[in-house]
Each structure stands twice: as C-alpha cells, then as structure tokens.
Design a protein around this motif. Structure first.
Motif, PDB file in Angstrom:
ATOM      1  N   ALA A 110      40.298  45.963  66.438  1.00 53.60           N
ATOM      2  CA  ALA A 110      39.862  45.684  65.071  1.00 53.60           C
ATOM      3  C   ALA A 110      39.266  44.288  65.007  1.00 53.60           C
ATOM      4  CB  ALA A 110      41.044  45.786  64.115  1.00 53.60           C
ATOM      5  N   LEU A 130      47.605  47.538  58.882  1.00 55.70           N
ATOM      6  CA  LEU A 130      46.741  48.416  59.672  1.00 55.70           C
ATOM      7  C   LEU A 130      47.549  49.265  60.657  1.00 55.70           C
ATOM      8  CD1 LEU A 130      43.753  45.993  60.397  1.00 55.70           C
ATOM      9  CD2 LEU A 130      43.751  47.969  58.856  1.00 55.70           C
ATOM     10  N   THR A 134      47.502  53.349  60.658  1.00 59.44           N
ATOM     11  CA  THR A 134      46.984  54.079  61.820  1.00 59.44           C
ATOM     12  C   THR A 134      48.070  54.640  62.734  1.00 59.44           C
ATOM     13  OG1 THR A 134      46.859  52.067  63.151  1.00 59.44           O
ATOM     14  CG2 THR A 134      44.892  52.676  61.877  1.00 59.44           C
ATOM     15  N   CYS A 140      43.626  42.639  67.247  1.00 54.60           N
ATOM     16  CA  CYS A 140      42.721  42.168  66.203  1.00 54.60           C
ATOM     17  C   CYS A 140      42.095  40.821  66.550  1.00 54.60           C
ATOM     18  CB  CYS A 140      43.509  42.056  64.905  1.00 54.60           C
ATOM     19  SG  CYS A 140      42.490  42.009  63.463  1.00 54.60           S
ATOM     20  N   LEU A 156      37.305  48.757  62.064  1.00 49.81           N
ATOM     21  CA  LEU A 156      38.371  49.455  62.775  1.00 49.81           C
ATOM     22  C   LEU A 156      37.757  50.673  63.450  1.00 49.81           C
ATOM     23  CD1 LEU A 156      41.504  49.289  63.051  1.00 49.81           C
ATOM     24  CD2 LEU A 156      41.630  50.827  61.115  1.00 49.81           C
TER      25      LEU A 156
END
Length: 178
Positions: A110, A130, A134, A140, A156
């Motif tokens: 991400a 997140l 998910t 990230c 994403l």
C-alpha cells in the motif's frame, strides 16, 4: 514476447526454486537491496540495458558491486539472467519476484499520500484499519504530497481510495451542478 511476460517467467522459476531450497527470505532481502540500488544508481540500469556493452563486462560490473552484499545464489541468478541476454529486464525480474513474495506471504503493498506528514500513531491506525478491512498484513509506504490540497489518498493493489480535499471539492461541484 513482452518484457513483462519474460520477467515474470524468470521471477516465477527462481521463486519456486527459492521455496524448494528454503532460501526464499534470504533471496527476498537480497532483492530488496538490489531494487534499492537500481533505484538510487541509475547508471546500473543504463549499463545493463545498453546492447553495446558486452555480457562479460556486465557480469564483471554486477559481480564487483554485489559480490559481498548478496547471497552467492542470488549473484549466480543475476549472472544467469545476464548470460541469457536478458540484462535489460533484470530490474523487472526482481520486481516480479518481490510481488510474488508478498503474495506468497499474504502481504499487500500500500501507498498512502497525505498533505502533511502523519504521526507514527496516525500511520499505525491507518495500517491497522487496512489490515482489518483486507484480513491481510499491510506493507505501507507513506509520502507527503502537497498538491492534494489536504486529506490523503490510499493506493491498495489496484484500488484507489481518494479522501483528498481536491477529490471532495470535485464531488461537491458535481453535486451542485446536477
């Protein structure tokens, strides 16, 4: 054959080999280092893509740069790709391998761009959110992007969640013009 197809085939074959001989994590770390070097030293990519420079010279350069920095197996793979006259796609092979690794480990890449630097707590809260959404681990990268006018944008995989002020203004304008 497209470079992306060829690079995927090399990456997949080496990935499977790395799983079989239990060196996947070592190779992954080597490849992260290589990507960092390819990104920061543009001359390497230029040298590898140059058809005038002979294979032997390219191999010599790669050996000199990486011989004490990466695993011997990784170095042999780099040399193999160059020997196959595929030096120009080496960076793409490495990127595909990293993508395969993240998929194998259930990790999603991400990127979050925000108008201002987020605090460590804000970053962790976004990552946690997140991960809950998910049901996967999130790797990230955060960037400050002054041209979004405020807020943030989350990239994403192939999805984009745009919570920037610019996007909100565009939505508001569209609503008002209806």
């Amino acid at each position: 054959m497209k470079p992306s197809t060829v690079s995927y085939r090399y990456a997949k074959a080496y990935f499977q080999n790395s799983i079989e001989d239990n060196s996947i994590d070592t190779v992954f770390n080597d490849f992260l280092l290589l990507l960092d070097v390819f990104s920061s030293v543009k001359e390497i990519k230029t040298i590898l893509a140059n058809p005038i420079i002979k294979k032997d010279k390219k191999i010599e350069i790669i050996e000199e740069i990486f011989k004490n920095k990466v695993n011997q197996k990784t170095l042999k793979f780099l040399i193999f790709v160059i020997e196959q006259n595929r030096a120009d796609i080496l960076k793409y092979v490495i990127e595909k391998f990293v993508d395969l690794y993240y998929d194998y480990k259930g990790i999603i890449q991400a990127e979050i761009k925000s108008y201002i630097e987020l605090t460590t707590e804000q970053k962790q809260n976004l990552i946690n959110k997140l991960e809950r959404i998910t049901n996967k681990k999130i790797n990230c990268k955060f960037y400050v992007e002054n041209n979004i006018g405020g807020g943030f944008i989350i990239y994403l995989n192939d999805l984009v969640y745009d919570y920037s002020f610019n996007k909100q203004i565009i939505k508001l304008r569209a609503e008002l013009l209806k």
